[in-house]
Design a protein around this motif. Structure first.
Motif, PDB file in Angstrom:
ATOM      1  N   GLY A  97       0.811  -1.211   0.000  1.00  0.00           N
ATOM      2  CA  GLY A  97       0.000   0.000   0.000  1.00  0.00           C
ATOM      3  C   GLY A  97       0.841   1.256   0.000  1.00  0.00           C
ATOM      4  N   GLN A  98       2.052   1.198   0.525  1.00  0.00           N
ATOM      5  CA  GLN A  98       2.933   2.367   0.508  1.00  0.00           C
ATOM      6  C   GLN A  98       3.343   2.736  -0.916  1.00  0.00           C
ATOM      7  N   PHE A  99       3.189   1.805  -1.839  1.00  0.00           N
ATOM      8  CA  PHE A  99       3.487   2.059  -3.254  1.00  0.00           C
ATOM      9  C   PHE A  99       2.205   2.158  -4.086  1.00  0.00           C
ATOM     10  N   GLY A 100       1.059   2.187  -3.414  1.00  0.00           N
ATOM     11  CA  GLY A 100      -0.206   2.286  -4.127  1.00  0.00           C
ATOM     12  C   GLY A 100      -0.556   1.030  -4.906  1.00  0.00           C
ATOM     13  N   GLY A 127       7.480   2.205  -7.740  1.00  0.00           N
ATOM     14  CA  GLY A 127       6.584   3.290  -8.138  1.00  0.00           C
ATOM     15  C   GLY A 127       6.774   4.479  -7.215  1.00  0.00           C
ATOM     16  N   THR A 128       5.674   5.140  -6.887  1.00  0.00           N
ATOM     17  CA  THR A 128       5.729   6.284  -5.971  1.00  0.00           C
ATOM     18  C   THR A 128       5.597   5.770  -4.544  1.00  0.00           C
ATOM     19  N   TYR A 129       6.602   6.042  -3.757  1.00  0.00           N
ATOM     20  CA  TYR A 129       6.682   5.525  -2.393  1.00  0.00           C
ATOM     21  C   TYR A 129       6.177   6.570  -1.410  1.00  0.00           C
ATOM     22  N   SER A 130       5.197   6.182  -0.608  1.00  0.00           N
ATOM     23  CA  SER A 130       4.646   7.070   0.426  1.00  0.00           C
ATOM     24  C   SER A 130       5.008   6.497   1.789  1.00  0.00           C
ATOM     25  N   PRO A 131       6.120   6.942   2.378  1.00  0.00           N
ATOM     26  CA  PRO A 131       6.596   6.351   3.629  1.00  0.00           C
ATOM     27  C   PRO A 131       5.752   6.696   4.848  1.00  0.00           C
ATOM     28  N   GLU A 139       8.995   9.598  -5.916  1.00  0.00           N
ATOM     29  CA  GLU A 139       8.763   8.896  -7.168  1.00  0.00           C
ATOM     30  C   GLU A 139       9.988   8.087  -7.575  1.00  0.00           C
ATOM     31  N   GLY A 140       9.721   7.029  -8.356  1.00  0.00           N
ATOM     32  CA  GLY A 140      10.812   6.216  -8.880  1.00  0.00           C
ATOM     33  C   GLY A 140      11.517   5.377  -7.831  1.00  0.00           C
ATOM     34  N   TYR A 141      10.801   5.004  -6.792  1.00  0.00           N
ATOM     35  CA  TYR A 141      11.383   4.215  -5.715  1.00  0.00           C
ATOM     36  C   TYR A 141      11.021   2.732  -5.880  1.00  0.00           C
ATOM     37  N   ALA A 142      11.746   1.903  -5.139  1.00  0.00           N
ATOM     38  CA  ALA A 142      11.477   0.465  -5.132  1.00  0.00           C
ATOM     39  C   ALA A 142      11.712  -0.091  -3.743  1.00  0.00           C
ATOM     40  N   MET A 143      11.168  -1.271  -3.522  1.00  0.00           N
ATOM     41  CA  MET A 143      11.272  -1.932  -2.219  1.00  0.00           C
ATOM     42  C   MET A 143      11.546  -3.414  -2.413  1.00  0.00           C
ATOM     43  N   ILE A 144      12.419  -3.939  -1.600  1.00  0.00           N
ATOM     44  CA  ILE A 144      12.575  -5.385  -1.441  1.00  0.00           C
ATOM     45  C   ILE A 144      12.406  -5.662   0.048  1.00  0.00           C
ATOM     46  N   GLY A 145      11.355  -6.409   0.393  1.00  0.00           N
ATOM     47  CA  GLY A 145      11.076  -6.670   1.798  1.00  0.00           C
ATOM     48  C   GLY A 145      10.974  -8.157   2.089  1.00  0.00           C
ATOM     49  N   ILE A 155       9.666 -10.990  12.209  1.00  0.00           N
ATOM     50  CA  ILE A 155      10.892 -10.239  11.974  1.00  0.00           C
ATOM     51  C   ILE A 155      10.856  -9.753  10.533  1.00  0.00           C
ATOM     52  N   THR A 156      11.084  -8.475  10.332  1.00  0.00           N
ATOM     53  CA  THR A 156      11.014  -7.896   8.990  1.00  0.00           C
ATOM     54  C   THR A 156      12.359  -7.289   8.609  1.00  0.00           C
ATOM     55  N   LEU A 157      12.681  -7.426   7.343  1.00  0.00           N
ATOM     56  CA  LEU A 157      13.879  -6.812   6.774  1.00  0.00           C
ATOM     57  C   LEU A 157      13.436  -6.114   5.494  1.00  0.00           C
ATOM     58  N   LYS A 158      13.740  -4.826   5.389  1.00  0.00           N
ATOM     59  CA  LYS A 158      13.175  -4.041   4.282  1.00  0.00           C
ATOM     60  C   LYS A 158      14.215  -3.073   3.733  1.00  0.00           C
ATOM     61  N   MET A 159      14.346  -3.084   2.415  1.00  0.00           N
ATOM     62  CA  MET A 159      15.217  -2.139   1.724  1.00  0.00           C
ATOM     63  C   MET A 159      14.360  -1.254   0.823  1.00  0.00           C
ATOM     64  N   THR A 160      14.513   0.056   0.935  1.00  0.00           N
ATOM     65  CA  THR A 160      13.799   0.995   0.074  1.00  0.00           C
ATOM     66  C   THR A 160      14.771   2.063  -0.404  1.00  0.00           C
ATOM     67  N   GLY A 161      14.495   2.584  -1.599  1.00  0.00           N
ATOM     68  CA  GLY A 161      15.328   3.643  -2.157  1.00  0.00           C
ATOM     69  C   GLY A 161      15.033   3.812  -3.632  1.00  0.00           C
ATOM     70  N   PRO A 162      15.771   4.667  -4.315  1.00  0.00           N
ATOM     71  CA  PRO A 162      15.604   4.804  -5.763  1.00  0.00           C
ATOM     72  C   PRO A 162      15.736   3.443  -6.443  1.00  0.00           C
ATOM     73  N   ALA A 163      14.874   3.183  -7.420  1.00  0.00           N
ATOM     74  CA  ALA A 163      14.770   1.845  -8.004  1.00  0.00           C
ATOM     75  C   ALA A 163      16.110   1.288  -8.480  1.00  0.00           C
ATOM     76  N   ALA A 164      16.887   2.093  -9.185  1.00  0.00           N
ATOM     77  CA  ALA A 164      18.170   1.606  -9.699  1.00  0.00           C
ATOM     78  C   ALA A 164      19.134   1.275  -8.565  1.00  0.00           C
ATOM     79  N   GLU A 165      19.110   2.090  -7.509  1.00  0.00           N
ATOM     80  CA  GLU A 165      20.003   1.868  -6.380  1.00  0.00           C
ATOM     81  C   GLU A 165      19.612   0.587  -5.619  1.00  0.00           C
ATOM     82  N   VAL A 166      18.316   0.366  -5.463  1.00  0.00           N
ATOM     83  CA  VAL A 166      17.841  -0.836  -4.782  1.00  0.00           C
ATOM     84  C   VAL A 166      18.216  -2.082  -5.574  1.00  0.00           C
TER      85      VAL A 166
END
Length: 199
Positions: A97-100, A127-131, A139-145, A155-166
């Protein structure tokens, strides 16, 4: 006699100055909040040994972030590990939901992996990340969780940032996951304490 009085007065002034300089200022500490004590206070953050990549910069943990890193250009990528309540599916859909993105109806729609020797689920989005928490959308963000299933807590592990950087950090993230080793308080030796050996 007058000279003697002056000498006594000077001596008393000197003693008063020395006593004043030795007096310690009064200090007080006011505790405004508390947190769960972890082995971060001793050796390891979040009660886990880990081996992060050299280009990840560790930040102090918080109430909700047992482990906290930044990396990438301008520290734009965040990697956080925490504990939470609830079900895997609910937490996965909250992240989506944070990415719509449309919520999934079943865990079958999530990828499978493992974390700390238990089953875990992979959640990805872009997509567009609403933290939230008052921070603006990005905009242009990505997540791997990753969410590790457990009866009492997740236990959660989450990486977020610009899509190319992620994407550039994908392999490093999964390698980092495999480095986790849980540490029990009783296993920590005090400095100078010899290990017990069986005869």
């Amino acid at each position: 006699r007058r000279q003697r009085q002056m000498c006594i007065r000077d001596s008393l002034a000197t003693v008063a100055t020395l006593l004043t300089s030795c007096r310690q200022p009064e200090t007080s500490i006011k505790v405004t909040e508390t947190r769960r004590l972890t082995l971060h206070d001793k050796i390891y953050p979040g009660d886990f040994k880990d081996q992060p990549p050299l280009d990840w910069r560790r930040l102090p943990g918080t109430q909700f972030r047992l482990i906290n890193f930044v990396t990438g250009k301008d520290d734009s990528v965040e990697i956080v590990m925490g504990e939470t309540q609830g079900e895997v599916l609910g937490n996965a859909n909250r992240w989506l939901g944070q990415f719509g993105l449309t919520p999934v109806q079943s865990l079958d729609f999530l990828g499978k992996t493992a974390l700390l020797e238990r089953n875990a689920y992979l959640v990805e989005g872009s997509g567009t990340y609403s933290p939230g928490m008052g921070r603006p959308p990005k905009e242009g963000y990505a997540m791997i969780g990753v969410i590790r299933d457990h009866p009492s807590n997740l236990i959660t592990l989450k990486m977020t940032g610009p899509a190319a950087e992620v994407e550039a950090q994908r392999e490093a993230l999964f390698k980092y996951m495999q480095s986790f080793v849980p540490v029990e308080d009783g296993q920590i030796k005090k400095p100078g304490e010899e290990e017990e050996t069986s005869e």
